[in-house]
Design an enzyme around this catalytic site. Structure first.
Site, PDB file in Angstrom:
ATOM      1  N   ASP A 156     -20.897   5.291   1.366  1.00  0.00           N
ATOM      2  CA  ASP A 156     -19.692   5.743   1.449  1.00  0.00           C
ATOM      3  C   ASP A 156     -19.060   5.395   2.486  1.00  0.00           C
ATOM      4  O   ASP A 156     -17.874   4.756   2.418  1.00  0.00           O
ATOM      5  CB  ASP A 156     -19.648   7.173   1.257  1.00  0.00           C
ATOM      6  CG  ASP A 156     -20.634   7.947   2.252  1.00  0.00           C
ATOM      7  OD1 ASP A 156     -21.319   7.296   3.092  1.00  0.00           O
ATOM      8  OD2 ASP A 156     -20.875   9.342   2.292  1.00  0.00           O
ATOM      9  N   ASP A 190     -31.399   9.659 -12.050  1.00  0.00           N
ATOM     10  CA  ASP A 190     -32.405   8.651 -11.308  1.00  0.00           C
ATOM     11  C   ASP A 190     -33.705   9.506 -11.334  1.00  0.00           C
ATOM     12  O   ASP A 190     -34.311   9.081 -10.342  1.00  0.00           O
ATOM     13  CB  ASP A 190     -32.041   8.255 -10.038  1.00  0.00           C
ATOM     14  CG  ASP A 190     -31.053   6.847 -10.230  1.00  0.00           C
ATOM     15  OD1 ASP A 190     -30.982   6.401 -11.270  1.00  0.00           O
ATOM     16  OD2 ASP A 190     -30.566   6.499  -9.356  1.00  0.00           O
TER      17      ASP A 190
END
Length: 532
Positions: free
Chosen positions: A287, A134
């Site tokens: 997460d 990214d």
């Protein structure tokens, strides 16, 4: 003097227009009324609340400690709790594995992470290395792409993947990475952040747990830090994270078959990711979000303490503060959004619901941060100025000593840093963590701001002989001067001087030590300021 008589005396004296001494006396009487009727009761309530929260944290520490002792004494290793057999030689026995490496302008460490992933001992036709880049810097993007092409030319299935926008940050990158056609044949996905370097046998030791136990969704490895000795800041981080992995993660895996996936250094069953709803970017802890949703679907987690993955600790105070903001703000914000999902869930037991809501979120993610700040940085100094309010010795001395000792027993080499550095540093950081926790709970501005932790790559550079061009560090006063910390340094100094001259508590030494700690942090003189 009773409150009623004090009020009557004040009302009578207000009607008397006299000298300056009379006015001063009236002000003193008003202050005494406010002090006795408002400040003292409120401060006593605050002390009781802080003592209760301290006991909650202490009981949680004892519970985890006793569990770990039993696990060690009984030899209750993951290989005994779950079926595990080494994979047979032959490509047919090896499932297809996807390795995802999310990156964002990782100039210092991109070669190291890609190399480590490509060196994993797994049949080359049964593994895909997916570099999810990214990066916004075109030069860095070109460097990373060329590195992937270099490994691809050596017969490694290394794919360079980019997307048009950074939507969803890391969660968005991981989510998009699973949508490609070449991923459909993969059963498992290993995730490694850009500064993580697994050992070659990582997959061979972890994958069998997933193959032979259909109810396991995650196998998590332990982080080890290549730059722990770089500076005092990294040593203090090592002490806290060692406790997290050796106690919190081990206890969660052994007693509840659940812990928070750490976002990297682990392997997921791809079907479990899809069943749990996939990666979401509603918080900065994607997460943890996926972990909770997976356990609500009935999946179990396994932590392997001897499966270690090398990584890098943030060595600059700015990077550490940004990381801590994300780690404290994200869980609080997630708790706000997912608590009712846990309550209404019908697939998990009541005991696991209590564990998730009370032990995992309330005590560890919320109270453990805030009680340190409010008790030892606000309430305790105020009791110096209001001597009518007492703090019992068991709350003032015994509980913090026990908690601090339990936190540092897992890192014996740093035991000498226990009270004079780690405890003072944790008290100082509690200000920043409490602010982040409050922002997450209230979902205030900055609650979903995702900032990538800056990596230096110095320590790992020596291990792999990768030449890294030193960067130019631009000084910004906002990065080095922190007014809240300096403000509390002044507050501690005032309370310390008052206690030394007039007080009865005689804790001015502690207060002056906190003055030093908050002042050093307030001027940003913590950690390093750039590559060494």
């Amino acid at each position: 003097m009773s409150q009623n008589s004090a009020v009557n005396l004040i009302l009578e004296s207000i009607n008397i227009r006299g000298t300056t001494a009379d006015i001063t006396g009236q002000v003193g009487l008003i202050w005494e009324l406010i002090r006795t009727s408002l400040i003292v009761p409120l401060l006593r309530v605050a002390v009781y609340i802080c003592l209760v929260m301290s006991l909650m944290v202490s009981f949680e520490k004892f519970y985890m400690g006793i569990t770990i002792i039993l696990v060690k004494l009984l030899g209750w290793k993951p290989e005994k709790r779950h079926k595990w057999e080494p994979l047979e030689i032959g490509n047919a026995a090896f499932p297809m594995v996807l390795v995802q490496i999310p990156m964002f302008n990782e100039k210092e460490v991109y070669k190291i992470s890609i190399r480590a992933a490509c060196k994993l001992s797994w049949p080359s036709d049964r593994i895909i290395i997916q570099v999810l880049d990214d990066s916004t810097d075109p030069v860095i993007k070109d460097m990373i792409e060329k590195e992937c092409q270099t490994w691809a030319s050596k017969g490694i299935n290394c794919i360079y993947q980019i997307r048009k926008t950074r939507g969803g940050y890391k969660a968005g990158a991981l989510r998009e990475g699973l949508k490609h056609d070449y991923v459909k044949g993969c059963e498992y996905v290993a995730i490694f952040d850009a500064d993580f370097r697994p050992e070659p046998d990582f997959l061979q030791r972890a994958i069998p747990f997933l193959i032979h136990n259909s109810d396991i969704a995650v196998v998590q490895g332990r982080w080890r830090f290549v730059n722990a000795d770089e500076c005092l800041l990294t040593r203090l981080q090592e002490m806290s994270l060692d406790y997290h992995f050796k106690v919190e993660q081990e206890m969660g895996s052994s007693a509840h078959a659940f812990f928070a996936f750490n976002g990297t250094g682990g392997i997921w069953r791809i079907s479990a990711i899809h069943e749990a709803g996939g990666w979401k970017d509603r918080t900065t802890v994607e997460d943890l979000d996926l972990s909770v949703r997976a356990v609500l679907k009935g999946w179990k987690f396994v932590y392997l303490g001897d499966l270690q993955v090398k990584s890098e600790l943030p060595s600059t105070f700015k990077a550490f503060r940004l990381q801590q903001h994300r780690w404290c703000c994200g869980p609080a914000n997630l708790f706000r959004k997912i608590m009712m999902e846990i309550v209404r869930n019908k697939r998990i037991s009541l005991w696991k619901k209590i564990y998730l809501i009370y032990n995992f979120f309330l005590v560890r993610k919320l109270i453990s941060h805030t009680v340190i700040f409010f008790f030892y940085c606000v309430v305790l100094p105020f009791t110096i100025l209001v001597p009518e309010v007492d703090v019992p010795n068991w709350g003032l001395i015994y509980i913090p000593v026990i908690i601090t000792t339990l936190n540092t027993l897992v890192t014996p080499r740093s035991m000498h840093l226990l009270f004079f550095y780690w405890m003072l540093f944790e008290n100082m950081m509690s200000l920043h963590r409490t602010k982040a926790t409050s922002i997450g709970l209230l979902e205030a501005k900055g609650a979903n701001e995702w900032v990538v932790t800056e990596k230096m790559g110095d320590a790992v550079k020596n291990n792999f002989n990768v030449k890294v061009k030193p960067r130019t560090i631009k000084f910004k006063i906002g990065d080095r001067v922190h007014l809240p910390e300096l403000g509390f340094a002044v507050f501690f100094f005032f309370c310390g001087c008052y206690d030394f001259l007039y007080g009865k508590k005689k804790i001015f030494i502690y207060l002056f030590l906190q003055v030093i700690t908050f002042t050093i942090a307030g001027f940003g003189n913590v950690g390093t300021i750039g590559p060494t």
